[in-house]
Design a protein around this motif. Structure first.
Motif, short mmCIF file in Angstrom:
data_model
loop_
_atom_site.label_atom_id
_atom_site.label_comp_id
_atom_site.label_asym_id
_atom_site.label_seq_id
_atom_site.Cartn_x
_atom_site.Cartn_y
_atom_site.Cartn_z
N GLY A 1 0.97 -1.29 -0.02
CA GLY A 1 -0.25 0.23 0.08
C GLY A 1 0.89 1.51 0.08
N LYS A 2 1.88 1.01 0.79
CA LYS A 2 3.13 2.57 1.13
C LYS A 2 3.28 2.29 -0.57
CE LYS A 2 5.40 5.36 3.30
NZ LYS A 2 4.42 6.74 3.68
N ILE A 3 3.64 1.03 -1.23
CA ILE A 3 4.05 1.73 -2.67
C ILE A 3 3.75 2.15 -3.72
CG2 ILE A 3 5.41 0.58 -4.32
CD1 ILE A 3 6.32 -1.24 -2.07
N ALA A 4 2.33 1.98 -3.73
CA ALA A 4 0.97 2.33 -4.49
C ALA A 4 0.71 4.20 -4.71
CB ALA A 4 -0.40 1.18 -4.44
N VAL A 5 1.01 4.12 -3.43
CA VAL A 5 0.76 5.24 -3.49
C VAL A 5 1.99 6.49 -3.29
CG1 VAL A 5 -0.06 7.25 -1.25
CG2 VAL A 5 -0.75 5.18 -1.08
N ASN A 6 3.42 6.34 -2.99
CA ASN A 6 4.26 6.89 -3.18
C ASN A 6 4.39 6.97 -4.38
OD1 ASN A 6 4.84 7.43 -0.63
ND2 ASN A 6 7.03 5.66 -0.56
N THR A 7 4.98 6.01 -5.35
CA THR A 7 4.57 5.53 -6.73
C THR A 7 3.29 7.46 -7.41
OG1 THR A 7 5.10 3.84 -7.13
CG2 THR A 7 4.60 4.37 -8.52
N THR A 8 1.85 6.82 -7.18
CA THR A 8 1.52 8.21 -7.84
C THR A 8 1.28 9.20 -7.12
OG1 THR A 8 -0.21 6.04 -6.60
CG2 THR A 8 -1.06 8.54 -7.43
N ILE A 9 1.87 9.84 -5.62
CA ILE A 9 2.45 10.96 -5.79
C ILE A 9 3.53 11.48 -6.49
CG2 ILE A 9 3.47 12.66 -3.66
CD1 ILE A 9 2.39 10.79 -1.81
N SER A 10 5.00 10.39 -6.32
CA SER A 10 5.64 11.31 -7.36
C SER A 10 5.78 11.15 -8.61
CB SER A 10 6.74 9.84 -6.89
OG SER A 10 7.87 10.03 -7.90
N ALA A 11 4.55 9.97 -9.37
CA ALA A 11 4.63 10.23 -10.70
C ALA A 11 3.77 11.66 -10.68
CB ALA A 11 4.00 9.65 -11.04
N ALA A 12 2.73 12.01 -10.02
CA ALA A 12 1.67 13.41 -10.13
C ALA A 12 2.57 14.48 -10.28
CB ALA A 12 0.72 13.25 -9.32
N ALA A 13 3.21 14.41 -8.93
CA ALA A 13 4.05 16.17 -8.92
C ALA A 13 4.87 16.48 -9.68
CB ALA A 13 5.37 15.56 -7.37
N SER A 14 5.43 15.35 -10.95
CA SER A 14 6.50 15.79 -11.45
C SER A 14 5.49 16.04 -13.28
CB SER A 14 7.17 14.44 -11.98
OG SER A 14 8.12 14.42 -13.04
N ALA A 15 4.87 15.43 -12.85
CA ALA A 15 3.62 16.12 -14.31
C ALA A 15 3.50 17.25 -14.04
CB ALA A 15 2.65 14.87 -14.30
N ILE A 16 3.28 17.84 -12.63
CA ILE A 16 2.56 19.24 -12.72
C ILE A 16 3.61 20.38 -12.21
CG2 ILE A 16 1.63 20.60 -10.58
CD1 ILE A 16 -0.31 17.90 -9.86
#
Length: 479
Positions: free
Chosen positions: A280-295
């Motif tokens: 669960g932790k991995i899924a959340v960290n992966t999502t946050i990192s990808a989204a922040a970079s795109a923004i």
């Protein structure tokens, strides 16, 4: 257990094992029982195979990203190259690559057993030996990403022969050696042996082993092959080349994003206790990192050009995924956010630098994979907490490493130094491999297609369309 004696307290069970008392909580004891059962091992093997199939989505996504970044006249040859290169990679990894990566009879530099799925790693009467084959399948799919990373830098002007030679050596030796260093449990940089700075390097899912390595070789290849004709004008200005369809790139990046959850969760092999929590932790960290970079890429692009480029935002998201891999299981969510922000900035900076120095990287391989890989390794060494490291990797008590922002017996700064040293080692090995591969190909004239083939389209002139080739051959001379 040879001898056991249970003395039940309120929360702790005392076991007598070989004459020595060992204290276990009821949760730890139940986990031991479950993990020793056949159903647990069968489930773990099934989970490994299923998530490995999902990793193939990344390969598909990278193909669509590359197709969307080139002109339509070079599409069919890209498809053929990807199929052929995946096939070459599978055979090479089967024959020698896996043994070099995970063989247990080598040294801290390279493995030396398990070639062609032979030896004690695979040949056993134990019903659970299927786990070794699942392990092989998983790491083949991970390794299979590297040729695609390099391919993106060289599109539209590189000979198919060069791709095949490149894939052969990457799958046979270059990437397996890096896997052995970091992931085999016996390599000099492994966090299991902790030989490097008493911590080992922390690259949980491949920010450096896969992405930095592929990005560096892609950069060397782009320099060796030179830019596409017309890519830069006489004043060294960036010229936008014809692109096929932005929809392919958008389609591809979502495939990559979906596949990355399987890639980053790849080394979690249990469904009890901390294993599920770490997923669960991995899924959340992966999502946050990808989204922040795109923004970040969107904002910088809009400030500079008053528009948002869909190709840039796709690559920015990809860079955030790459950066998340190193510390996805051990860093805090704040660390994942910082990782994504820095990956987006690094991507934009490196992309600008490539244009400034007239290096034609078609899919921005270097900005995505070098920028994201370096940032991910550094931020993992800052934002990893001791408790998360214990849960995801190894519980060594007070000697468990943590990031440089935390206090853990001075191991935080050691982890940072170890990751930096490993970054340098991976970069040096990949640079050496790139020069050793691309320089001979260039000298022998096997690296680049001729100008006529490049301008007319590699699809027709490489014979992928016999009718077009026949119609065009009277007017085309292939050097």
């Amino acid at each position: 257990f040879i001898q056991s004696n249970l003395r039940m307290g309120s929360q702790v069970v005392t076991l007598v094992l070989d004459g020595q008392e060992v204290n276990k909580t009821w949760e730890e004891l139940s986990r031991m029982v479950i993990q020793s059962s056949s159903s647990y091992r069968d489930l773990s093997t099934a989970w490994l195979v299923m998530r490995t199939v999902q990793i193939f989505l990344i390969k598909i996504g990278m193909l669509f990203l590359e197709i969307g970044s080139v002109s339509g006249k070079n599409t069919k040859v890209l498809i053929i190259q990807n199929i052929c290169c995946s096939s070459i990679a599978a055979i090479c990894f089967y024959l020698l690559g896996y043994g070099f990566a995970f063989g247990d009879q080598g040294d801290d530099f390279i493995g030396w057993s398990g070639f062609a799925t032979k030896g004690h790693l695979f040949e056993t009467d134990n019903v659970y030996s299927g786990g070794s084959f699942a392990h092989f399948f998983y790491y083949f799919c991970v390794l299979n990403l590297v040729p695609s990373i390099v391919s993106g830098s060289l599109s539209e002007r590189t000979s198919p022969v060069a791709y095949f030679v490149l894939t052969f050596f990457i799958s046979l030796l270059v990437t397996p050696v890096l896997m052995h260093w970091a992931w085999s449990g016996e390599g000099w940089a492994s966090y299991h042996t902790r030989s490097l700075m008493d911590t080992g390097a922390l690259d949980f899912a491949g920010s450096s082993v896969i992405h930095l390595s592929g990005g560096v070789m892609g950069l060397v290849g782009a320099i060796a092959v030179g830019p596409r004709f017309g890519r830069f004008d006489r004043e060294a200005k960036d010229v936008r080349m014809p692109l096929q369809n932005v929809s392919y790139s958008a389609f591809g990046v979502f495939f990559v994003w979906a596949g990355y959850y399987a890639l980053n969760m790849g080394t979690i092999d249990n469904f009890t206790g901390n294993g599920v929590n770490v997923m669960g932790k991995i899924a959340v960290n992966t999502t946050i990192s990808a989204a922040a970079s795109a923004i970040v890429v969107s904002i910088i692009g809009y400030v500079q050009e008053r528009r948002i480029d869909p190709y840039s935002i796709s690559n920015g998201l990809f860079a955030g995924l790459v950066g998340s891999s190193a510390g996805c299981a051990t860093m805090t969510t704040e660390g994942a956010l910082v990782t994504g922000l820095l990956c987006g900035a690094a991507y934009f900076l490196l992309s600008w630098m490539l244009c400034t120095y007239e290096i034609d990287d078609v899919t921005d391989t270097c900005p995505v994979h070098v920028g994201g890989g370096v940032v991910g390794m550094v931020t993992a060494a800052f934002f990893t907490t001791q408790s998360l490291y214990k849960a995801a990797i190894l519980d060594s008590g007070d000697n468990t490493p943590c990031g440089a922002l935390y206090v853990c017996n001075g191991l935080g700064w050691r982890l940072l130094i170890a990751n930096i040293l490993f970054l340098l080692a991976v970069s040096g090995w990949s640079l050496l491999a790139g020069v050793a591969l691309f320089l001979p190909l260039r000298i022998m004239g096997l690296l680049r297609m001729c100008k006529t083939a490049e301008e007319g389209g590699i699809d027709i002139l490489s014979g992928t369309n016999l009718t077009d080739f026949t119609r065009s051959r009277k007017n085309v001379r292939i050097k």
